[in-house]
Scaffold this active site. Structure first.
Site, short mmCIF file in Angstrom:
data_model
loop_
_atom_site.label_atom_id
_atom_site.label_comp_id
_atom_site.label_asym_id
_atom_site.label_seq_id
_atom_site.Cartn_x
_atom_site.Cartn_y
_atom_site.Cartn_z
N HIS A 17 -5.48 3.36 -6.64
CA HIS A 17 -6.49 3.12 -6.79
C HIS A 17 -7.16 3.36 -7.55
O HIS A 17 -7.82 1.59 -8.36
CB HIS A 17 -6.33 4.28 -5.37
CG HIS A 17 -6.65 3.57 -4.53
ND1 HIS A 17 -5.52 4.82 -3.26
CD2 HIS A 17 -6.44 2.74 -3.32
CE1 HIS A 17 -5.65 4.50 -2.49
NE2 HIS A 17 -5.91 3.40 -1.98
N LYS A 41 -9.47 7.69 13.31
CA LYS A 41 -8.32 7.95 12.66
C LYS A 41 -8.38 9.54 11.63
O LYS A 41 -9.42 9.90 12.12
CB LYS A 41 -8.07 6.59 11.50
CG LYS A 41 -7.03 6.59 11.34
CD LYS A 41 -6.67 5.05 10.27
CE LYS A 41 -6.24 5.42 9.81
NZ LYS A 41 -5.60 4.38 8.53
N ARG A 90 -1.18 -6.01 -3.64
CA ARG A 90 -0.18 -5.90 -3.71
C ARG A 90 0.64 -6.63 -4.38
O ARG A 90 1.43 -7.13 -5.06
CB ARG A 90 -0.16 -4.46 -3.16
CG ARG A 90 -0.57 -3.26 -3.86
CD ARG A 90 -0.09 -2.24 -2.62
NE ARG A 90 -0.70 -2.89 -1.16
CZ ARG A 90 -0.90 -2.35 -0.01
NH1 ARG A 90 -0.26 -0.57 -0.48
NH2 ARG A 90 -1.13 -1.96 1.18
N SER A 127 -1.10 4.94 -0.14
CA SER A 127 -1.24 6.64 0.70
C SER A 127 -0.70 6.30 1.15
O SER A 127 -0.48 8.25 1.59
CB SER A 127 -2.78 6.45 0.57
OG SER A 127 -4.36 5.91 -0.19
#
Length: 159
Positions: A17, A41, A90, A127
C-alpha cells in the site's frame, strides 16, 4: 491542483500500500488516502487506529491526507473535487475486478481510475494474508512499516 485518492480498508497498511501511495504522491499535488468503513466487517484495527497508523507512515511524503469514508467512492471524490482514483494492481485477477469498478465509477461520475502496477516485491501481498500469517506466528516484519508491525504484534497479543 492535481488531486487523487487511494482507497482501501488498510487493515493494516502494508509496504505494498505504502509503495502505491508513495508513487502517487510523486504524481499528484495531494493524495487522499480514503479508509473504507464497512459496517458488516469487523476489522482488526478500528478505523481511527488505521487512520493514525497511515498518517504516521505517510508523514514524510508531505502531501498525503488521510480520512475515512462510508458509501460510494465517487461521492467522496465529488465532495472533495478529486478527479482520479489510483489503484495498485498485483495480478491479472485484480485487473478483472478493478476494470469493472473503474468503468462503473467513470459512468457514475466521470472520475478516472489510474492503475499502477505493483512493485514485484509486493505482488503477493495483502492485509488479509499478513494478518493470517502473523496470527499463526509467522514473521511479517518485512511486509509492514515498523510502527505498523509493532501495532499488529501488540494487537494479536491482546487476542
Amino acid at each position: 491542483m492535481r488531486r487523487a485518492v487511494c482507497p482501501g480498508s488498510f487493515d493494516p497498511i502494508t509496504n505494498g500500500h505504502l509503495d502505491i501511495i508513495g508513487r502517487a504522491s510523486k504524481l499528484y499535488d495531494v493524495v487522499h488516502v480514503a479508509v473504507m468503513i464497512n459496517q458488516s466487517k469487523k476489522g482488526l484495527f478500528t478505523v481511527d487506529e488505521r487512520i493514525e497508523l497511515i498518517r504516521e507512515v505517510t508523514a514524510d511524503f508531505g502531501n498525503v491526507e488521510v480520512e475515512s469514508f462510508h458509501g460510494l467512492l465517487v461521492d467522496f471524490c465529488k465532495q472533495r473535487d478529486i478527479p482520479a482514483i489510483v489503484k495498485g494492481l498485483r495480478a491479472v485477477s485484480d485487473f478483472d475486478y478493478e476494470l469493472q469498478m473503474a468503468q462503473m465509477n467513470n459512468g457514475l461520475s466521470g472520475v478516472e481510475t489510474l492503475f499502477v502496477p505493483t512493485n514485484p516485491t509486493y505482488s503477493f501481498l495483502s492485509s488479509s494474508l499478513v494478518k493470517e500469517v502473523a496470527t499463526w506466528g509467522g514473521d511479517v516484519a518485512h511486509l509492514l512499516p515498523p510502527t505498523v508491525h509493532e501495532a499488529l504484534v501488540k494487537r494479536l497479543g491482546e487476542k
